[in-house]
Design a protein around this motif. Structure first.
Motif, mmCIF file in Angstrom:
data_model
loop_
_atom_site.group_PDB
_atom_site.id
_atom_site.type_symbol
_atom_site.label_atom_id
_atom_site.label_comp_id
_atom_site.label_asym_id
_atom_site.label_seq_id
_atom_site.Cartn_x
_atom_site.Cartn_y
_atom_site.Cartn_z
ATOM 1 N N VAL A 9 81.138 32.028 18.670
ATOM 2 C CA VAL A 9 82.394 32.096 17.913
ATOM 3 C C VAL A 9 82.171 32.766 16.566
ATOM 4 O O VAL A 9 82.960 33.611 16.128
ATOM 5 C CB VAL A 9 82.977 30.679 17.723
ATOM 6 C CG1 VAL A 9 84.143 30.712 16.728
ATOM 7 C CG2 VAL A 9 83.438 30.118 19.062
ATOM 8 N N GLU A 10 81.094 32.387 15.886
ATOM 9 C CA GLU A 10 80.805 32.951 14.566
ATOM 10 C C GLU A 10 80.519 34.439 14.645
ATOM 11 O O GLU A 10 81.037 35.229 13.842
ATOM 12 C CB GLU A 10 79.611 32.212 13.960
ATOM 13 C CG GLU A 10 79.306 32.641 12.528
ATOM 14 C CD GLU A 10 78.162 31.839 11.919
ATOM 15 O OE1 GLU A 10 77.915 32.004 10.719
ATOM 16 O OE2 GLU A 10 77.525 31.056 12.658
ATOM 17 N N ILE A 11 79.723 34.837 15.625
ATOM 18 C CA ILE A 11 79.376 36.255 15.769
ATOM 19 C C ILE A 11 80.591 37.057 16.230
ATOM 20 O O ILE A 11 80.831 38.173 15.755
ATOM 21 C CB ILE A 11 78.207 36.417 16.755
ATOM 22 C CG1 ILE A 11 76.923 35.869 16.128
ATOM 23 C CG2 ILE A 11 78.024 37.880 17.157
ATOM 24 C CD1 ILE A 11 75.714 35.914 17.042
ATOM 25 N N ALA A 12 81.373 36.509 17.155
ATOM 26 C CA ALA A 12 82.522 37.233 17.702
ATOM 27 C C ALA A 12 83.507 37.614 16.609
ATOM 28 O O ALA A 12 84.103 38.698 16.635
ATOM 29 C CB ALA A 12 83.212 36.388 18.766
ATOM 30 N N SER A 13 83.711 36.754 15.636
ATOM 31 C CA SER A 13 84.648 37.041 14.554
ATOM 32 C C SER A 13 84.214 38.275 13.759
ATOM 33 O O SER A 13 85.028 39.161 13.469
ATOM 34 C CB SER A 13 84.757 35.824 13.635
ATOM 35 O OG SER A 13 85.601 36.111 12.533
#
Length: 395
Positions: A62-66
């Motif tokens: 989730v953190e990387i996707a943002s």
């Protein structure tokens, strides 16, 4: 950050090429740097695609996707800007050349040749990609095609090979312009001043996108040993924002420089528009029951034969038959353009073989009336196809 990663886990097989590229000086040519930026933007977008992410936990994903989503949007927009810039430059140069051509059917034939050549080039790229070629392979081919275009300009300036015919059509071109074209590839030629003045900014951007790509490449390969930290993601995003904004700013600026370069001088600006429009039509009288034939010997496949004709002082409903044949070395004839009667006609076709082509105006069906024919015919060689053995040229 890349050095830190390499300090913890030394270079692995397959990483040396990219590491060496990141540690090397960018190319000296301005347009090669532009292609190099395009290549590395695509490579970074490839790494940012979700299918190439390393395995990670749901929270990490989730953190990387943002961050990755924002990076993709910025890079895709910059890639479109760069592609558009290169396309406009190519069109501007070609259209400038076209202003020196007589504004008749020959200009149409030259445009058709260019369109045919560019379709062939794109087909080669598509075939490479569809066969599984890498992004590096694709851009090696694209750069080779760009060098082919540069060689064509150099040949145009020196009037060698098939370009002698094209230069013959470029009526009234200032000698200073032909000299500029001929020397455009020289290391110390007319482009060297632009390289020295504007190159360093572009060179730094080339180095920056390669550094971004290297960090992502190393990070994905070492993700299990060292997770991406928030501060690393923040630095990566800041670097990407700087790179995309500065490259777009550079493209806008250099586009204005190129637009005012000495090469982009139209025939009107050079004062040769009057010469460009010189009338070289011929006239002949075709007696009733007779024909008029014109034979052209063509040396190269994919040449264009073009014509424009009309009847002079023709009476109502008066016309002339017209057809085109190919005569083989053995003397056999093949119909290229079927017989048809015209009051006037303009057209062209691409030759399928070297040899003799015969244009025939037919008044044999007329019992009483002679016809006064005004015509212009030309054979334009395949100006888009240059032998690959020519030494590599530079912008």
């Amino acid at each position: 950050m890349s050095d830190d990663l390499l300090g913890e886990v030394p270079a692995m097989p397959g990483e040396e090429t990219l590491i060496n590229e990141a540690n090397s000086n960018p190319p000296h040519k301005v347009d090669e740097n532009l292609w190099k930026n395009r290549e590395n933007i695509e490579e970074v977008l490839f790494l940012l695609d979700e299918s190439h992410w390393p395995q990670q936990s749901a929270a990490e994903e989730v953190e990387i996707a943002s961050v990755v989503g924002r990076l993709q949007v910025r890079l895709q927009g910059t890639l479109k800007t760069l592609e558009s810039f290169q396309g406009r430059n190519a069109d501007n140069i070609f259209n400038t050349i076209m202003t020196y051509l007589p504004q008749d059917f020959r200009g149409t034939a030259i445009r058709l040749q260019r369109e045919r050549s560019e379709r062939n080039k794109q087909a080669m790229v598509d075939a490479l990609v569809n066969s599984g070629g890498s992004i590096r392979d694709k851009y090696a081919l694209l750069w080779g095609q760009q060098m082919e275009r540069r060689r064509q300009l150099a040949q145009l300036g020196s009037a060698t090979g098939v370009y002698k015919t094209l230069v013959k059509l470029l009526v009234g071109v200032p000698q200073v312009l032909l000299d500029f074209i001929q020397q455009i590839n020289d290391d110390q030629g007319p482009m060297e001043e632009q390289r020295q003045r504007y190159g360093p900014t572009l060179y730094s951007l080339t180095s920056m996108i390669i550094s971004i790509r290297l960090f992502l490449f190393l990070s994905w390969a070492r993700f299990e040993a060292r997770k991406l930290k928030k501060d690393h993601l923040a630095i990566l995003e800041e670097a990407m924002n700087i790179y995309t904004s500065e490259l777009e700013r550079f493209l806008k600026f250099i586009g204005e420089v190129f637009a005012n370069s000495p090469f982009l001088v139209t025939a009107d600006e050079a004062g040769s528009a009057e010469s460009r429009g010189s009338d070289d039509y011929k006239e002949t009288v075709i007696l009733a029951g007779k024909t008029h034939e014109l034979s052209l010997t063509i040396d190269s496949v994919n040449s264009y034969i073009a014509w424009d004709f009309s009847l002079v002082q023709s009476k109502l409903n008066m016309d002339i038959g017209f057809s085109v044949e190919f005569i083989s070395p053995s003397g056999d004839s093949k119909l290229i353009l079927p017989y048809r009667r015209y009051e006037a006609n303009q057209g062209n076709f691409c030759t399928f073989s070297a040899g003799c082509y015969k244009l025939i105006w037919d008044n044999s069906y007329s019992t009483f009336f002679k016809k006064s024919l005004r015509y212009k015919v030309d054979a334009i060689p395949p100006v888009a196809e240059i032998p690959q053995s020519v030494p590599e040229a530079e912008q």
